[in-house]
Design a protein around this motif. Structure first.
Motif, PDB file in Angstrom:
ATOM      1  N   ALA A  51     107.377  44.771  57.041  1.00 13.35           N
ATOM      2  CA  ALA A  51     107.529  43.927  58.236  1.00 13.35           C
ATOM      3  C   ALA A  51     108.591  42.857  58.012  1.00 13.35           C
ATOM      4  O   ALA A  51     109.334  42.520  58.934  1.00 13.35           O
ATOM      5  CB  ALA A  51     106.200  43.284  58.592  1.00 13.35           C
ATOM      6  N   THR A  52     108.665  42.343  56.816  1.00 13.49           N
ATOM      7  CA  THR A  52     109.692  41.353  56.501  1.00 13.49           C
ATOM      8  C   THR A  52     111.076  42.003  56.501  1.00 13.49           C
ATOM      9  O   THR A  52     112.040  41.438  57.032  1.00 13.49           O
ATOM     10  CB  THR A  52     109.401  40.701  55.140  1.00 13.49           C
ATOM     11  N   ILE A  53     111.156  43.216  55.934  1.00  8.48           N
ATOM     12  CA  ILE A  53     112.441  43.920  55.899  1.00  8.48           C
ATOM     13  C   ILE A  53     112.917  44.244  57.309  1.00  8.48           C
ATOM     14  O   ILE A  53     114.084  44.037  57.649  1.00  8.48           O
ATOM     15  CB  ILE A  53     112.326  45.213  55.054  1.00  8.48           C
ATOM     16  N   PHE A  54     112.014  44.746  58.143  1.00  6.18           N
ATOM     17  CA  PHE A  54     112.387  45.157  59.501  1.00  6.18           C
ATOM     18  C   PHE A  54     112.209  44.042  60.531  1.00  6.18           C
ATOM     19  O   PHE A  54     112.304  44.278  61.734  1.00  6.18           O
ATOM     20  CB  PHE A  54     111.599  46.399  59.915  1.00  6.18           C
ATOM     21  N   GLU A  55     111.923  42.839  60.067  1.00  3.02           N
ATOM     22  CA  GLU A  55     111.844  41.625  60.882  1.00  3.02           C
ATOM     23  C   GLU A  55     110.829  41.703  62.020  1.00  3.02           C
ATOM     24  O   GLU A  55     111.098  41.337  63.162  1.00  3.02           O
ATOM     25  CB  GLU A  55     113.231  41.273  61.424  1.00  3.02           C
ATOM     26  N   PHE A  56     109.605  42.186  61.709  1.00  3.38           N
ATOM     27  CA  PHE A  56     108.482  42.109  62.642  1.00  3.38           C
ATOM     28  C   PHE A  56     107.815  40.753  62.412  1.00  3.38           C
ATOM     29  O   PHE A  56     107.257  40.502  61.349  1.00  3.38           O
ATOM     30  CB  PHE A  56     107.468  43.229  62.421  1.00  3.38           C
ATOM     31  N   SER A  57     107.867  39.896  63.395  1.00  8.24           N
ATOM     32  CA  SER A  57     107.421  38.511  63.198  1.00  8.24           C
ATOM     33  C   SER A  57     105.916  38.394  62.969  1.00  8.24           C
ATOM     34  O   SER A  57     105.476  37.525  62.226  1.00  8.24           O
ATOM     35  CB  SER A  57     107.840  37.646  64.384  1.00  8.24           C
ATOM     36  N   GLN A  58     105.116  39.240  63.596  1.00  8.90           N
ATOM     37  CA  GLN A  58     103.664  39.078  63.447  1.00  8.90           C
ATOM     38  C   GLN A  58     103.158  39.510  62.077  1.00  8.90           C
ATOM     39  O   GLN A  58     102.075  39.115  61.670  1.00  8.90           O
ATOM     40  CB  GLN A  58     102.913  39.798  64.556  1.00  8.90           C
ATOM     41  N   TYR A  59     103.901  40.330  61.351  1.00 10.46           N
ATOM     42  CA  TYR A  59     103.524  40.749  60.005  1.00 10.46           C
ATOM     43  C   TYR A  59     104.415  40.145  58.930  1.00 10.46           C
ATOM     44  O   TYR A  59     104.453  40.617  57.805  1.00 10.46           O
ATOM     45  CB  TYR A  59     103.580  42.279  59.877  1.00 10.46           C
ATOM     46  N   ASN A  60     105.124  39.100  59.246  1.00 11.56           N
ATOM     47  CA  ASN A  60     106.040  38.471  58.318  1.00 11.56           C
ATOM     48  C   ASN A  60     105.282  37.929  57.106  1.00 11.56           C
ATOM     49  O   ASN A  60     104.201  37.370  57.224  1.00 11.56           O
ATOM     50  CB  ASN A  60     106.781  37.332  59.017  1.00 11.56           C
ATOM     51  N   PHE A  61     105.880  38.086  55.937  1.00 15.42           N
ATOM     52  CA  PHE A  61     105.258  37.665  54.691  1.00 15.42           C
ATOM     53  C   PHE A  61     104.944  36.175  54.700  1.00 15.42           C
ATOM     54  O   PHE A  61     103.861  35.759  54.275  1.00 15.42           O
ATOM     55  CB  PHE A  61     106.186  38.010  53.514  1.00 15.42           C
ATOM     56  N   ARG A  62     105.852  35.379  55.188  1.00 16.55           N
ATOM     57  CA  ARG A  62     105.655  33.925  55.192  1.00 16.55           C
ATOM     58  C   ARG A  62     104.488  33.509  56.086  1.00 16.55           C
ATOM     59  O   ARG A  62     103.788  32.544  55.791  1.00 16.55           O
ATOM     60  CB  ARG A  62     106.929  33.229  55.646  1.00 16.55           C
ATOM     61  N   SER A  63     104.277  34.220  57.176  1.00 16.01           N
ATOM     62  CA  SER A  63     103.190  33.841  58.086  1.00 16.01           C
ATOM     63  C   SER A  63     101.826  34.338  57.599  1.00 16.01           C
ATOM     64  O   SER A  63     100.801  33.788  57.982  1.00 16.01           O
ATOM     65  CB  SER A  63     103.466  34.362  59.496  1.00 16.01           C
ATOM     66  N   LEU A  64     101.797  35.364  56.747  1.00 15.08           N
ATOM     67  CA  LEU A  64     100.523  35.951  56.332  1.00 15.08           C
ATOM     68  C   LEU A  64     100.130  35.649  54.890  1.00 15.08           C
ATOM     69  O   LEU A  64      99.003  35.955  54.496  1.00 15.08           O
ATOM     70  CB  LEU A  64     100.567  37.476  56.519  1.00 15.08           C
ATOM     71  N   ILE A  65     101.001  35.063  54.098  1.00 14.32           N
ATOM     72  CA  ILE A  65     100.704  34.881  52.678  1.00 14.32           C
ATOM     73  C   ILE A  65      99.519  33.958  52.446  1.00 14.32           C
ATOM     74  O   ILE A  65      98.700  34.199  51.549  1.00 14.32           O
ATOM     75  CB  ILE A  65     101.952  34.407  51.875  1.00 14.32           C
ATOM     76  N   ALA A  66      99.376  32.917  53.247  1.00 14.28           N
ATOM     77  CA  ALA A  66      98.241  31.999  53.068  1.00 14.28           C
ATOM     78  C   ALA A  66      96.924  32.725  53.327  1.00 14.28           C
ATOM     79  O   ALA A  66      95.973  32.609  52.538  1.00 14.28           O
ATOM     80  CB  ALA A  66      98.388  30.798  53.994  1.00 14.28           C
ATOM     81  N   LYS A  67      96.847  33.483  54.419  1.00 15.11           N
ATOM     82  CA  LYS A  67      95.635  34.256  54.717  1.00 15.11           C
ATOM     83  C   LYS A  67      95.381  35.294  53.629  1.00 15.11           C
ATOM     84  O   LYS A  67      94.235  35.548  53.257  1.00 15.11           O
ATOM     85  CB  LYS A  67      95.765  34.949  56.071  1.00 15.11           C
ATOM     86  N   PHE A  68      96.440  35.886  53.133  1.00 18.31           N
ATOM     87  CA  PHE A  68      96.322  36.895  52.088  1.00 18.31           C
ATOM     88  C   PHE A  68      95.698  36.300  50.825  1.00 18.31           C
ATOM     89  O   PHE A  68      94.768  36.862  50.250  1.00 18.31           O
ATOM     90  CB  PHE A  68      97.709  37.477  51.783  1.00 18.31           C
ATOM     91  N   LEU A  69      96.202  35.156  50.380  1.00 15.52           N
ATOM     92  CA  LEU A  69      95.688  34.531  49.163  1.00 15.52           C
ATOM     93  C   LEU A  69      94.253  34.039  49.333  1.00 15.52           C
ATOM     94  O   LEU A  69      93.426  34.174  48.423  1.00 15.52           O
ATOM     95  CB  LEU A  69      96.609  33.382  48.738  1.00 15.52           C
ATOM     96  N   ILE A  70      93.943  33.486  50.491  1.00 16.09           N
ATOM     97  CA  ILE A  70      92.579  33.025  50.750  1.00 16.09           C
ATOM     98  C   ILE A  70      91.616  34.211  50.767  1.00 16.09           C
ATOM     99  O   ILE A  70      90.533  34.149  50.173  1.00 16.09           O
ATOM    100  CB  ILE A  70      92.520  32.226  52.068  1.00 16.09           C
ATOM    101  N   ALA A  71      92.007  35.297  51.422  1.00 17.23           N
ATOM    102  CA  ALA A  71      91.152  36.485  51.457  1.00 17.23           C
ATOM    103  C   ALA A  71      90.986  37.080  50.064  1.00 17.23           C
ATOM    104  O   ALA A  71      89.898  37.537  49.705  1.00 17.23           O
ATOM    105  CB  ALA A  71      91.727  37.520  52.413  1.00 17.23           C
TER     106      ALA A  71
END
Length: 170
Positions: free
Chosen positions: A16-36
């Motif tokens: 998603a980061t490579i293909f620039e999909f904003s809803q799956y962007n690494f920067r927007s999901l990393i916090a949720k990822f680490l908490i989960a």
């Protein structure tokens, strides 16, 4: 299994980061990822704490109720209701029939409400077991936007089963 799903989530976020999909962007999901990632390892403990809190509230209400049969009898005061029914209908056969129908109706309501509480109290045990088994998966599903509905559904079910008995006893 859930740790393997983290790898899949990382791959989805990378593409998603490579293909620039904003809803799956690494920067927007990393916090949720680490908490989960942290919370799935403690999901059984977290679920157990929520269940114990619910049980403590239920026990508080049960202790304040005391002997349930005495309380139901005192609250309904069936004798007083029957006396009022006798005064309203008279003391003949018609009044006696009405009193008996009222008694049957009241005791049916009491029996049904106590039976519902008993069935739900016993059904909670296997339902909680199943929900706790799937709790790590629920944390993982909360990461990605398209799977967040499954996470919310799990929490809705878990909290609903936790809150039924205290609310019913209240």
């Amino acid at each position: 299994f859930c740790n393997m799903l983290f790898i899949v989530a990382l791959i989805v976020m990378a593409f998603a980061t490579i293909f620039e999909f904003s809803q799956y962007n690494f920067r927007s999901l990393i916090a949720k990822f680490l908490i989960a990632a942290l919370l799935i390892n403690f999901s059984l403990v977290i679920g157990g704490i929520v269940i114990q809190a619910s049980d403590m509230v239920s026990q508080t209400f049960l202790a304040s109720i005391g002997n349930a049969a005495d309380r139901i009898g005192q609250a309904l005061d069936v004798g007083s209701i029957m006396n009022q029914a006798e005064a309203a209908t008279g003391s003949g056969m018609q009044g006696f029939t009405f009193q008996m129908l009222m008694a049957i109706f009241l005791f049916a309501i009491i029996d049904i409400s106590v039976a519902i509480a008993t069935v739900v109290a016993f059904a909670r045990i296997p339902v909680f077991s199943i929900l706790l088994i799937f709790s790590p998966l629920a944390w993982v599903l909360g990461i990605l936007p398209n799977t967040r509905a499954a996470n919310e559904n799990w929490w809705k079910q878990f909290m609903g089963w936790n809150l039924f008995l205290p609310i019913f006893l209240l």
